[in-house]
Design a protein around this motif. Sequence first.
Motif, PDB file in Angstrom:
ATOM      1  N   UNK A 179      12.780   4.015  -8.337  1.00 45.20           N
ATOM      2  CA  UNK A 179      12.487   4.442  -6.963  1.00 45.20           C
ATOM      3  C   UNK A 179      11.247   3.739  -6.422  1.00 45.20           C
ATOM      4  N   UNK A 180      10.226   3.570  -7.270  1.00 48.61           N
ATOM      5  CA  UNK A 180       8.991   2.919  -6.824  1.00 48.61           C
ATOM      6  C   UNK A 180       9.232   1.463  -6.466  1.00 48.61           C
ATOM      7  N   UNK A 181       9.993   0.759  -7.293  1.00 51.21           N
ATOM      8  CA  UNK A 181      10.240  -0.666  -7.049  1.00 51.21           C
ATOM      9  C   UNK A 181      11.224  -0.890  -5.908  1.00 51.21           C
ATOM     10  N   UNK A 182      12.204  -0.002  -5.782  1.00 49.68           N
ATOM     11  CA  UNK A 182      13.195  -0.153  -4.709  1.00 49.68           C
ATOM     12  C   UNK A 182      12.639   0.294  -3.359  1.00 49.68           C
ATOM     13  N   UNK A 183      11.582   1.103  -3.397  1.00 46.76           N
ATOM     14  CA  UNK A 183      11.064   1.677  -2.160  1.00 46.76           C
ATOM     15  C   UNK A 183      10.190   0.750  -1.345  1.00 46.76           C
ATOM     16  N   UNK A 184       9.770  -0.380  -1.924  1.00 51.38           N
ATOM     17  CA  UNK A 184       8.911  -1.296  -1.179  1.00 51.38           C
ATOM     18  C   UNK A 184       9.450  -2.711  -1.296  1.00 51.38           C
ATOM     19  N   UNK A 185       9.593  -3.370  -0.171  1.00 54.71           N
ATOM     20  CA  UNK A 185      10.108  -4.732  -0.138  1.00 54.71           C
ATOM     21  C   UNK A 185       9.016  -5.703  -0.590  1.00 54.71           C
ATOM     22  N   UNK A 186       9.402  -6.720  -1.338  1.00 57.12           N
ATOM     23  CA  UNK A 186       8.422  -7.674  -1.873  1.00 57.12           C
ATOM     24  C   UNK A 186       7.676  -8.399  -0.767  1.00 57.12           C
TER      25      UNK A 186
END
Length: 199
Positions: A179-186
Amino acid sequence: MAVCHFCDALHEAPAVEERTVVKCVNCGSTLYQNQPASLDRAVACGIAALVLMAVAQWFPFLSLDANGIGSQMTLAGASLSLAREGSHLLAAGVAFCTLVAPVALAVGLVYICLPLQWGRAWPGARWVALWLYRLEPWAMVEVFFLGAVVSLLKLVKLADVSIGVAFWALGAVMFCLAAALAGIDRRELWDRLEVASER
């Protein structure tokens, strides 16, 4: 500049407001997006993952009882058991992918995203962000968790198996990191870091 991953078209990449999705003009695929409350979500899920990893370390992962002989296994104990049997390289790989990498990933997310909530960047934030995305494929909590579930299905026939608190904590860590990694766009993260660094 942003490059489309599907058709390789090159686009200008301006900063966008929350809830805005930027699409490729050629094929319509998503280039990047600014998701609402992305920093809050990344920090909350990162801290939750760290707390759950601590729980997963302190409590037993599972307990076995076969013919009156009982034993408990912890996450660290799995790596130590492999090392005792002479599989030192495998033990190091398991420890890195299930213990070190997930913790480093969660710490890195919190280190980057927490000050960005106030438009600031802590020292070395760009370097941490670079290594964060290099480390992401090595945090294999889900692979370990899936292997544990398959093993449990086989062990149930041989012994009485009790699932420990660490088992559920590790499962929750898997979802928190995802959820943490998917929640913010690179691209959004790098844009925010650039703006914060200029300040």
